[in-house]
Design an enzyme around this catalytic site. Sequence first.
Site, PDB file in Angstrom:
ATOM      1  N   ASN A 414     -30.770  21.180 -48.295  1.00 11.71           N
ATOM      2  CA  ASN A 414     -31.375  21.173 -49.626  1.00 11.71           C
ATOM      3  C   ASN A 414     -31.725  22.599 -50.023  1.00 11.71           C
ATOM      4  O   ASN A 414     -32.475  23.280 -49.322  1.00 11.71           O
ATOM      5  CB  ASN A 414     -32.651  20.331 -49.628  1.00 11.71           C
ATOM      6  CG  ASN A 414     -33.335  20.333 -50.994  1.00 11.71           C
ATOM      7  OD1 ASN A 414     -32.835  19.721 -51.942  1.00 11.71           O
ATOM      8  ND2 ASN A 414     -34.462  21.029 -51.113  1.00 11.71           N
ATOM      9  N   GLU A 415     -31.171  23.042 -51.136  1.00  9.84           N
ATOM     10  CA  GLU A 415     -31.540  24.304 -51.757  1.00  9.84           C
ATOM     11  C   GLU A 415     -31.552  25.485 -50.794  1.00  9.84           C
ATOM     12  O   GLU A 415     -32.558  26.190 -50.667  1.00  9.84           O
ATOM     13  CB  GLU A 415     -32.892  24.172 -52.459  1.00  9.84           C
ATOM     14  CG  GLU A 415     -32.851  23.154 -53.591  1.00  9.84           C
ATOM     15  CD  GLU A 415     -34.061  23.212 -54.510  1.00  9.84           C
ATOM     16  OE1 GLU A 415     -35.087  23.756 -54.100  1.00  9.84           O
ATOM     17  OE2 GLU A 415     -33.957  22.710 -55.636  1.00  9.84           O
ATOM     18  N   ASN A 469     -29.906  20.436 -58.298  1.00  9.22           N
ATOM     19  CA  ASN A 469     -31.341  20.263 -58.533  1.00  9.22           C
ATOM     20  C   ASN A 469     -31.698  21.155 -59.720  1.00  9.22           C
ATOM     21  O   ASN A 469     -31.606  22.380 -59.612  1.00  9.22           O
ATOM     22  CB  ASN A 469     -32.148  20.687 -57.304  1.00  9.22           C
ATOM     23  CG  ASN A 469     -31.885  19.791 -56.092  1.00  9.22           C
ATOM     24  OD1 ASN A 469     -31.193  18.780 -56.197  1.00  9.22           O
ATOM     25  ND2 ASN A 469     -32.450  20.154 -54.957  1.00  9.22           N
ATOM     26  N   GLU A 508     -31.866  16.290 -58.386  1.00 10.01           N
ATOM     27  CA  GLU A 508     -33.270  16.487 -58.775  1.00 10.01           C
ATOM     28  C   GLU A 508     -33.306  16.912 -60.231  1.00 10.01           C
ATOM     29  O   GLU A 508     -32.502  17.741 -60.663  1.00 10.01           O
ATOM     30  CB  GLU A 508     -33.958  17.586 -57.941  1.00 10.01           C
ATOM     31  CG  GLU A 508     -34.275  17.186 -56.528  1.00 10.01           C
ATOM     32  CD  GLU A 508     -35.057  18.237 -55.740  1.00 10.01           C
ATOM     33  OE1 GLU A 508     -35.778  19.042 -56.368  1.00 10.01           O
ATOM     34  OE2 GLU A 508     -34.933  18.244 -54.508  1.00 10.01           O
TER      35      GLU A 508
HETATM   36  C1  GCB Z   1     -37.202  21.419 -55.601  1.00  8.91           C
HETATM   37  C2  GCB Z   1     -37.280  20.956 -54.196  1.00  8.91           C
HETATM   38  C3  GCB Z   1     -38.321  19.866 -54.003  1.00  8.91           C
HETATM   39  C4  GCB Z   1     -39.568  20.173 -54.810  1.00  8.91           C
HETATM   40  C5  GCB Z   1     -39.175  20.244 -56.282  1.00  8.91           C
HETATM   41  C6  GCB Z   1     -40.368  20.556 -57.162  1.00  8.91           C
HETATM   42  O1  GCB Z   1     -36.258  22.015 -56.029  1.00  8.91           O
HETATM   43  O2  GCB Z   1     -36.049  20.560 -53.665  1.00  8.91           O
HETATM   44  O3  GCB Z   1     -38.618  19.758 -52.646  1.00  8.91           O
HETATM   45  O4  GCB Z   1     -40.575  19.237 -54.615  1.00  8.91           O
HETATM   46  O5  GCB Z   1     -38.216  21.228 -56.455  1.00  8.91           O
HETATM   47  O6  GCB Z   1     -40.998  19.652 -57.679  1.00  8.91           O
HETATM   48  O7  GCB Z   1     -40.689  21.734 -57.314  1.00  8.91           O
END
Ligand code: GCB
Length: 602
Positions: A414-415, A469, A508
């Site tokens: 992830n990211e 995301n 996301e």
């Molecule tokens: C993201 C992450 C996630 C965070 C989200 C956020 O990109 O993958 O783990 O919770 O953003 O809400 O900032």
Amino acid sequence: MLYPENTETRTVIDLSGMWKFMIDKEVTPIDVNKPLPTKTELSVPSSFNDQTASKEIREHVGYVWYEKDFTVSNVLKSQRLVLRFGSATHEAWVYLNGQEITHHKGGFTPFEVEINDYLSSGENRLIVKLSNMLDYTTLPVGNYSEEKDENGKLVRKVDENFDFFNYAGLQRPVKIYSTPASHIDDITVVPTVDLAANSADITVNTDFTGNGEVTVTISDENDQVVATADGNETEVHLDNVHLWQPLNAYLYTAKVSLTVDGEVVDVYEEQFGVRTVEVADGKFLINGKPFYFKGFGKHEDTYVHGRGFNEPVNVLDISLMKKMGANSFRTSHYPYSEEMMRLCDREGIVVIDETPAVGLLSSFNFDLSILESDDFTDDTWTTMKTAEAHEQVLREIINRDKNRACVVMWSIANEAANYSKGSHEYCKPLFDLARKLDSQKRPRTYTSIMMSNPRTDKCIDLVDVIALNRYYGWYVGNGDLKRAETATRDELLEYQAKFPDKPIIYTEYGADTVAGMHGNYGEPFTEEFQEDYFRMASKVFDEISNFVGEQLWNFADFQTKFGIQRVQGNKKGVFTRSREPKMVVRYLSDRWNGIPEFGYKK
Ligand code: GCB
């Protein structure tokens, strides 16, 4: 790896219940030959953090200790006995009657050890030492540091490189199971489907210990035997096959028996679904038909349990998803419990199975023009030493979930800093490994952060599906949904034009929303803004033909570390942490109940 099951040859003992517990203040060494010097007891499985009123326990960084005393009945002593942890977060040293019997690093995958040689007659003392520390060698990644307090005592710190609370402990079931000396070790089921003929060939490969013969009996959901075969590497043919379909699951049972000298010594029943998964021409095909993902990024996160196994909530979450017309989720940002995966298999919920590779990014830089240079580099891939942990967890998750029909894709990370030089060298061996280990050859992806775009991402050639995301209108241009709409559209069109064969999904997108907060002007943080935000995104999604799935962030509000952007956690849930719906659930339910699982995008 087989899940512990009672069968006619196996017995499972569940060690759930109250365990002795203490945090290690690293003042007096712990003697594993003696009962732990504590009167505190906590419930297992659960995170330890939120089970007491003590701030010291909740925020402890370092080592903790658990103890459980148990007795094994005499009838079982002649059997091979295996102690199995659903997980132990994040690193475990296990002692039985004073001897170290196993060690495991990585907080989200199961491990087991034979215990016969260490058992004593009567009561046995099981002690587990855990570390909840994370650093640049672990997954997830943490920024680890040490300080001395005013008395010169060591204080350990982990600043999480990720946005969820670092819950830890014995968070999943701990069990002992018996097998005979000659026993089945593992079963791998691979269906090859002929969709036109409505039939399937099922290979069943069995690893076993001892000299014996394997027979396989396949039954349908009515317990009718539909095929049998002999051999540890065998293939059976099924006509009129019932396919496992999203939201319409069908599970067969492979009963595998091990026979020694004509006598059945071990039996295991593995359930499996028959379906195909494939990526072609910018579409994600399940059973040959273009599938549309509707659903969520989630967390294992509930009150009191923390990240601990909470089966009623798992059941409720899936029920809420189905009511909303959702069909899928991603196990962000770590492998979920085996019990959840088995539930998804039965319920027909489609799962993107993610490793705990989160935090592989050492700097933020929103100046995309810098990132666009071919040799842009930050120090992520020289600082992070996670390759070994990454490979290990990939092996473990594929080994654990390989037979699950619900798993349609692996999310390798992830990211991560995929825009930085060195990312391709880091990621390629992992993508190759996933392909090699997975006999079902599922598609692979990673989810990409906003800094990775069609111009900056150096690893897109590796992914089968582009998973984005995106937070236009939230982290970028907060509150400006007009600009967000244009940015969303422009970027998706650019991806589609550049990579026409790769389907695109959002893994996301979301906006922090305080439940009960309303505003006449649709301001950020209000329930009105959250709905406007999702309406904006949906409108663009529907315009892009290769856009084949929307998994919003997040299913429910969840706990995080402290931060000026977090008020008791991340509020991007469409449900609160206790699973009450925010206003937007009505809109999303209307939308998703109107989108078919198949054929939404022509
Ligand atoms: C993201 C992450 C996630 C965070 C989200 C956020 O990109 O993958 O783990 O919770 O953003 O809400 O900032």
